[in-house]
Design a protein around this motif. Structure first.
Motif, PDB file in Angstrom:
ATOM      1  N   ASN A  98       1.039  -1.244  -0.199  1.00  0.00           N
ATOM      2  CA  ASN A  98      -0.177   0.216  -0.366  1.00  0.00           C
ATOM      3  C   ASN A  98       0.811   1.333   0.186  1.00  0.00           C
ATOM      4  N   VAL A  99       1.756   1.601  -0.745  1.00  0.00           N
ATOM      5  CA  VAL A  99       2.547   2.718  -0.884  1.00  0.00           C
ATOM      6  C   VAL A  99       2.529   3.187  -2.289  1.00  0.00           C
ATOM      7  N   GLU A 100       3.712   4.365  -3.045  1.00  0.00           N
ATOM      8  CA  GLU A 100       3.746   4.145  -4.522  1.00  0.00           C
ATOM      9  C   GLU A 100       4.784   3.301  -4.517  1.00  0.00           C
ATOM     10  N   ARG A 101       4.822   3.047  -5.857  1.00  0.00           N
ATOM     11  CA  ARG A 101       5.460   2.647  -6.964  1.00  0.00           C
ATOM     12  C   ARG A 101       6.861   3.058  -6.481  1.00  0.00           C
ATOM     13  N   SER A 102       6.804   4.978  -7.010  1.00  0.00           N
ATOM     14  CA  SER A 102       8.241   4.974  -7.223  1.00  0.00           C
ATOM     15  C   SER A 102       8.591   5.161  -6.701  1.00  0.00           C
ATOM     16  N   ALA A 103       7.711   5.421  -4.590  1.00  0.00           N
ATOM     17  CA  ALA A 103       8.667   5.636  -4.000  1.00  0.00           C
ATOM     18  C   ALA A 103       9.819   4.023  -3.021  1.00  0.00           C
ATOM     19  N   LEU A 104       8.459   3.063  -3.348  1.00  0.00           N
ATOM     20  CA  LEU A 104       8.879   1.726  -3.612  1.00  0.00           C
ATOM     21  C   LEU A 104      10.666   1.906  -3.865  1.00  0.00           C
ATOM     22  N   SER A 105      10.390   2.275  -5.496  1.00  0.00           N
ATOM     23  CA  SER A 105      11.134   1.900  -6.243  1.00  0.00           C
ATOM     24  C   SER A 105      13.031   2.765  -5.397  1.00  0.00           C
ATOM     25  N   LYS A 106      12.617   3.863  -5.523  1.00  0.00           N
ATOM     26  CA  LYS A 106      13.494   4.404  -4.189  1.00  0.00           C
ATOM     27  C   LYS A 106      14.267   4.221  -3.397  1.00  0.00           C
ATOM     28  N   GLU A 107      12.945   3.683  -2.237  1.00  0.00           N
ATOM     29  CA  GLU A 107      13.445   3.070  -1.266  1.00  0.00           C
ATOM     30  C   GLU A 107      14.530   1.587  -1.612  1.00  0.00           C
ATOM     31  N   LEU A 108      14.198   1.002  -2.097  1.00  0.00           N
ATOM     32  CA  LEU A 108      14.592  -0.292  -2.695  1.00  0.00           C
ATOM     33  C   LEU A 108      16.169   0.041  -2.924  1.00  0.00           C
ATOM     34  N   GLY A 109      16.542   0.836  -4.300  1.00  0.00           N
ATOM     35  CA  GLY A 109      17.298   1.373  -4.198  1.00  0.00           C
ATOM     36  C   GLY A 109      18.307   1.786  -3.556  1.00  0.00           C
ATOM     37  N   ARG A 110      17.962   3.032  -2.133  1.00  0.00           N
ATOM     38  CA  ARG A 110      18.239   3.545  -1.591  1.00  0.00           C
ATOM     39  C   ARG A 110      18.977   2.152   0.130  1.00  0.00           C
ATOM     40  N   MET A 111      17.887   0.876  -0.590  1.00  0.00           N
ATOM     41  CA  MET A 111      18.408   0.276   0.416  1.00  0.00           C
ATOM     42  C   MET A 111      20.035  -0.740   0.619  1.00  0.00           C
ATOM     43  N   GLN A 112      19.775  -0.928  -0.736  1.00  0.00           N
ATOM     44  CA  GLN A 112      20.839  -1.859  -1.843  1.00  0.00           C
ATOM     45  C   GLN A 112      21.800  -1.178  -2.093  1.00  0.00           C
ATOM     46  N   ARG A 113      22.352   0.513  -2.207  1.00  0.00           N
ATOM     47  CA  ARG A 113      23.627   1.267  -1.589  1.00  0.00           C
ATOM     48  C   ARG A 113      23.868   1.030  -0.639  1.00  0.00           C
ATOM     49  N   GLU A 114      22.940   1.001   0.120  1.00  0.00           N
ATOM     50  CA  GLU A 114      23.335   0.868   2.138  1.00  0.00           C
ATOM     51  C   GLU A 114      23.566  -0.337   2.467  1.00  0.00           C
ATOM     52  N   GLY A 115      23.650  -1.216   1.434  1.00  0.00           N
ATOM     53  CA  GLY A 115      23.847  -2.987   1.848  1.00  0.00           C
ATOM     54  C   GLY A 115      22.746  -3.852   2.967  1.00  0.00           C
ATOM     55  N   ILE A 116      22.146  -3.279   3.169  1.00  0.00           N
ATOM     56  CA  ILE A 116      21.269  -4.029   3.904  1.00  0.00           C
ATOM     57  C   ILE A 116      20.427  -5.160   3.014  1.00  0.00           C
ATOM     58  N   LEU A 117      20.250  -4.725   1.472  1.00  0.00           N
ATOM     59  CA  LEU A 117      19.762  -5.883   0.608  1.00  0.00           C
ATOM     60  C   LEU A 117      20.374  -5.988  -0.482  1.00  0.00           C
ATOM     61  N   THR A 118      20.117  -6.866  -1.195  1.00  0.00           N
ATOM     62  CA  THR A 118      20.271  -6.958  -2.668  1.00  0.00           C
ATOM     63  C   THR A 118      19.234  -7.786  -3.626  1.00  0.00           C
ATOM     64  N   PHE A 119      18.914  -6.929  -4.689  1.00  0.00           N
ATOM     65  CA  PHE A 119      17.726  -7.637  -5.046  1.00  0.00           C
ATOM     66  C   PHE A 119      17.652  -7.499  -6.966  1.00  0.00           C
ATOM     67  N   ARG A 120      17.105  -8.809  -7.878  1.00  0.00           N
ATOM     68  CA  ARG A 120      17.184  -8.791  -9.062  1.00  0.00           C
ATOM     69  C   ARG A 120      15.444  -9.219  -9.201  1.00  0.00           C
ATOM     70  N   LYS A 121      14.998  -8.177  -9.586  1.00  0.00           N
ATOM     71  CA  LYS A 121      13.368  -8.032  -9.713  1.00  0.00           C
ATOM     72  C   LYS A 121      13.026  -8.737  -9.105  1.00  0.00           C
ATOM     73  N   ASN A 122      12.413  -9.304  -8.725  1.00  0.00           N
ATOM     74  CA  ASN A 122      11.850 -10.842  -7.658  1.00  0.00           C
ATOM     75  C   ASN A 122      12.393 -11.842  -6.745  1.00  0.00           C
ATOM     76  N   ARG A 123      13.912 -11.106  -6.865  1.00  0.00           N
ATOM     77  CA  ARG A 123      14.957 -12.603  -6.275  1.00  0.00           C
ATOM     78  C   ARG A 123      15.570 -11.263  -4.622  1.00  0.00           C
ATOM     79  N   PHE A 124      15.445 -11.475  -3.985  1.00  0.00           N
ATOM     80  CA  PHE A 124      15.655 -10.675  -2.627  1.00  0.00           C
ATOM     81  C   PHE A 124      17.084 -11.921  -1.818  1.00  0.00           C
ATOM     82  N   CYS A 125      17.886 -10.956  -1.630  1.00  0.00           N
ATOM     83  CA  CYS A 125      18.964 -11.274  -0.851  1.00  0.00           C
ATOM     84  C   CYS A 125      19.359 -10.210   0.480  1.00  0.00           C
TER      85      CYS A 125
END
Length: 220
Positions: free
Chosen positions: A184-211
């Motif tokens: 229940n969030v905006e797609r653009s906000a979700l994409s930006k947050e996932l990008g930030r989390m990946q840059r911060e080393g919290i997670l990595t992802f490719r499409k629907n695959r997460f680590c």
């Protein structure tokens, strides 16, 4: 998927299953991707078990805003509460992949005529367990939506999935828009947050695959 592998029919023999089928308690149906199985406002005496494919339980408001409430994988049930309580559906159920569904008519299954059948107590026991498991799944969603902020919802959802799967690396059943609808969030906000989390080393992802990467201790 064979009926004997479904949790609802655990302990039920072939002959007992055949008796249910002959009594008009069960039917199967196939749906193309995008087909709507139930619409909000429908009354149903049946609930479904997904044999193959995937369906989403969704809420669509009058302004066209969609929220994905639950993703139903093969082997799991849907619409059971509405079938049991006899109240109008408050959600849509949509096939997101070509899907085959086994429908069970509760009024027939649980009717007086069947109460002496050998399969009846087994079915009641299995139904109780399935309904309890479904309540747990809905509880996970409540925990997710009660978290504030996009990052909080993402972390709650992914942490829950990691615990449920017993691994910090997994695939989720949503594309990016569907995940946004589920959280229940905006797609653009979700994409930006996932990008930030990946840059911060919290997670990595490719499409629907997460680590997910565990936080290191101060000593580490």
């Amino acid at each position: 998927m064979e009926f004997s592998s479904l949790p609802l029919f655990r302990g039920i023999a072939d002959g007992e299953y055949g008796d249910m089928l002959a009594g008009g308690c069960l039917r199967t149906a196939d749906y193309e991707k995008g087909a709507v199985l139930f619409r909000a406002g429908d009354l149903t005496g049946e609930f479904g078990i997904l044999l193959s494919g995937e369906v989403h339980v969704e809420n669509l408001d009058l302004w066209g805003n969609r929220v994905i409430l639950h993703s139903i994988p093969a082997g799991h049930v849907f619409a059971e509460t509405y079938a049991l309580c006899g109240v109008p559906m408050m959600v849509d159920v949509t096939a997101v992949q070509p899907s085959r569904v086994l429908f069970l008519r509760l009024s027939t299954l649980l009717g007086e005529a069947n109460r002496q059948k050998s399969w009846y107590p087994k079915l009641l026991c299995n139904l109780t367990l399935l309904f309890a498991q479904k309540n747990l799944a809905w509880s996970d969603r409540v925990f997710c939506l009660s978290t504030k902020g996009v990052r909080g919802r993402v972390m709650t959802y992914l942490s829950t999935e990691a615990v449920r799967r017993g691994s910090t690396e997994f695939s989720i059943p949503f594309d990016r828009q569907q995940l946004a609808d589920y959280l229940n969030v905006e797609r653009s906000a979700l994409s930006k947050e996932l990008g930030r989390m990946q840059r911060e080393g919290i997670l990595t992802f490719r499409k629907n695959r997460f680590c997910l990467h565990r936080a290191q201790s101060p000593e580490g």
